[in-house]
Design a protein around this motif. Structure first.
Motif, PDB file in Angstrom:
ATOM      1  N   GLU A   8      39.896 -36.344 -13.234  1.00  0.00           N
ATOM      2  CA  GLU A   8      40.849 -35.691 -14.110  1.00  0.00           C
ATOM      3  C   GLU A   8      40.331 -34.306 -14.453  1.00  0.00           C
ATOM      4  O   GLU A   8      39.128 -34.058 -14.454  1.00  0.00           O
ATOM      5  CB  GLU A   8      41.046 -36.515 -15.378  1.00  0.00           C
ATOM      6  CG  GLU A   8      41.644 -37.891 -15.135  1.00  0.00           C
ATOM      7  CD  GLU A   8      41.707 -38.713 -16.400  1.00  0.00           C
ATOM      8  OE1 GLU A   8      42.576 -38.433 -17.244  1.00  0.00           O
ATOM      9  OE2 GLU A   8      40.894 -39.635 -16.552  1.00  0.00           O
ATOM     10  N   LEU A  10      40.747 -30.987 -17.232  1.00  0.00           N
ATOM     11  CA  LEU A  10      41.272 -30.428 -18.453  1.00  0.00           C
ATOM     12  C   LEU A  10      41.229 -28.913 -18.335  1.00  0.00           C
ATOM     13  O   LEU A  10      40.189 -28.342 -17.995  1.00  0.00           O
ATOM     14  CB  LEU A  10      40.447 -30.879 -19.658  1.00  0.00           C
ATOM     15  CG  LEU A  10      40.507 -32.365 -20.026  1.00  0.00           C
ATOM     16  CD1 LEU A  10      39.608 -32.647 -21.221  1.00  0.00           C
ATOM     17  CD2 LEU A  10      41.943 -32.793 -20.331  1.00  0.00           C
ATOM     18  N   GLU A  74      47.497 -26.357 -21.490  1.00  0.00           N
ATOM     19  CA  GLU A  74      48.710 -27.100 -21.163  1.00  0.00           C
ATOM     20  C   GLU A  74      48.595 -28.503 -21.722  1.00  0.00           C
ATOM     21  O   GLU A  74      47.494 -29.014 -21.949  1.00  0.00           O
ATOM     22  CB  GLU A  74      48.900 -27.154 -19.641  1.00  0.00           C
ATOM     23  CG  GLU A  74      47.707 -27.741 -18.907  1.00  0.00           C
ATOM     24  CD  GLU A  74      47.775 -27.527 -17.406  1.00  0.00           C
ATOM     25  OE1 GLU A  74      48.545 -26.662 -16.971  1.00  0.00           O
ATOM     26  OE2 GLU A  74      47.046 -28.241 -16.685  1.00  0.00           O
ATOM     27  N   SER A  76      48.169 -32.261 -22.000  1.00  0.00           N
ATOM     28  CA  SER A  76      47.411 -33.181 -21.146  1.00  0.00           C
ATOM     29  C   SER A  76      47.248 -34.515 -21.848  1.00  0.00           C
ATOM     30  O   SER A  76      47.361 -34.613 -23.073  1.00  0.00           O
ATOM     31  CB  SER A  76      46.023 -32.608 -20.830  1.00  0.00           C
ATOM     32  OG  SER A  76      46.112 -31.347 -20.215  1.00  0.00           O
ATOM     33  N   THR A  77      46.988 -35.528 -21.047  1.00  0.00           N
ATOM     34  CA  THR A  77      46.668 -36.849 -21.573  1.00  0.00           C
ATOM     35  C   THR A  77      45.424 -37.361 -20.856  1.00  0.00           C
ATOM     36  O   THR A  77      45.409 -37.433 -19.629  1.00  0.00           O
ATOM     37  CB  THR A  77      47.825 -37.843 -21.353  1.00  0.00           C
ATOM     38  OG1 THR A  77      49.000 -37.342 -21.993  1.00  0.00           O
ATOM     39  CG2 THR A  77      47.480 -39.199 -21.944  1.00  0.00           C
ATOM     40  N   GLU A 100      38.724 -24.566 -16.334  1.00  0.00           N
ATOM     41  CA  GLU A 100      39.050 -25.933 -15.913  1.00  0.00           C
ATOM     42  C   GLU A 100      37.796 -26.791 -15.800  1.00  0.00           C
ATOM     43  O   GLU A 100      36.860 -26.438 -15.077  1.00  0.00           O
ATOM     44  CB  GLU A 100      39.795 -25.919 -14.581  1.00  0.00           C
ATOM     45  CG  GLU A 100      41.210 -25.389 -14.685  1.00  0.00           C
ATOM     46  CD  GLU A 100      42.016 -25.644 -13.420  1.00  0.00           C
ATOM     47  OE1 GLU A 100      43.236 -25.428 -13.459  1.00  0.00           O
ATOM     48  OE2 GLU A 100      41.433 -26.058 -12.405  1.00  0.00           O
TER      49      GLU A 100
END
Length: 218
Positions: A8, A10, A74, A76-77, A100
């Motif tokens: 993932e 972020l 943005e 995000s989860t 990022e």
């Protein structure tokens, strides 16, 4: 550890937030190596670290968590608990201008990460000076250092820590919360008049300082 099916990412709103995260992790590693929980919801990521946790259900040591929140570019989860070292290494390899962060694939099953304070229902209790919190933390550190010999076993150390950090300050705040705020450098500079606000919900208390939040469950 449990593997994740895919990495993932972020995307932070500012590169400086990742530098702040790196500093936060360095401070946390001076206290423990029980991991970090990165919990993203919407455009904010909450970075949780354990400061102290009771060794058993019958232990009197308060559960103390540190919390820093950072803005994301943005929505995000994500909810990832990983080793401090694995996140720290990723941050160290990044260009200072990057925003990022790839989250580690290896995850921790840490009991402390399942203890989540409520998000709502907090009631204000008042304020406490950062100098008072700093003094309580320094006094506790000194007391433990003097009371625990180098040859002391884990049980003796735990008993001393329970006695010192379970002690309550004015308003019923456990001294362990003062240690968390101090050790994670959340407090304002000494003798500047900095103030921390205190809220409560149920068994939880939350300290909101200029550098972050400390949550304690007695």
């Amino acid at each position: 550890m449990t593997p994740s099916s895919s990495p993932e990412v972020l995307n932070f709103a500012e590169a400086v937030s990742l530098q702040d995260l790196s500093t936060y992790i360095k401070r946390a590693r001076r206290i423990q190596e029980q991991g970090i929980r990165l919990q993203a919801a919407g455009s904010v990521v909450a970075a949780w670290v354990p400061v102290m946790t009771p060794s058993s259900l019958n232990g009197s040591l308060p559960a103390v968590l540190g919390l820093r929140t950072m803005a994301l570019a943005e929505a995000s989860t994500a909810d990832v608990t990983a080793e401090l070292n694995s996140v720290s290494e990723r941050l160290a390899r990044m260009n200072p201008a990057e925003t990022e962060l790839s989250l580690p694939v290896s995850r921790l099953n840490a009991p402390w990460a399942a203890v989540t304070p409520p998000r709502s229902g907090w009631e204000p209790l008042g304020t406490i000076s950062d100098d008072t919190l700093r003094s309580a933390a320094e006094e506790g550190i000194r007391e433990i250092s003097e009371a625990v010999p180098d040859t002391a076993g884990a049980h003796v150390v735990e008993q001393v820590r329970e006695r010192v950090w379970g002690r309550t300050l004015d308003g019923g705040l456990p001294a362990g919360a003062a240690f968390g705020s101090f050790a994670l450098n959340f407090l304002g500079a000494a003798e500047t008049g900095a103030i921390t606000t205190v809220h409560r919900v149920g068994r939880w208390m939350r300290l909101s300082s200029q550098g972050g939040f400390t949550l304690v469950r007695s």
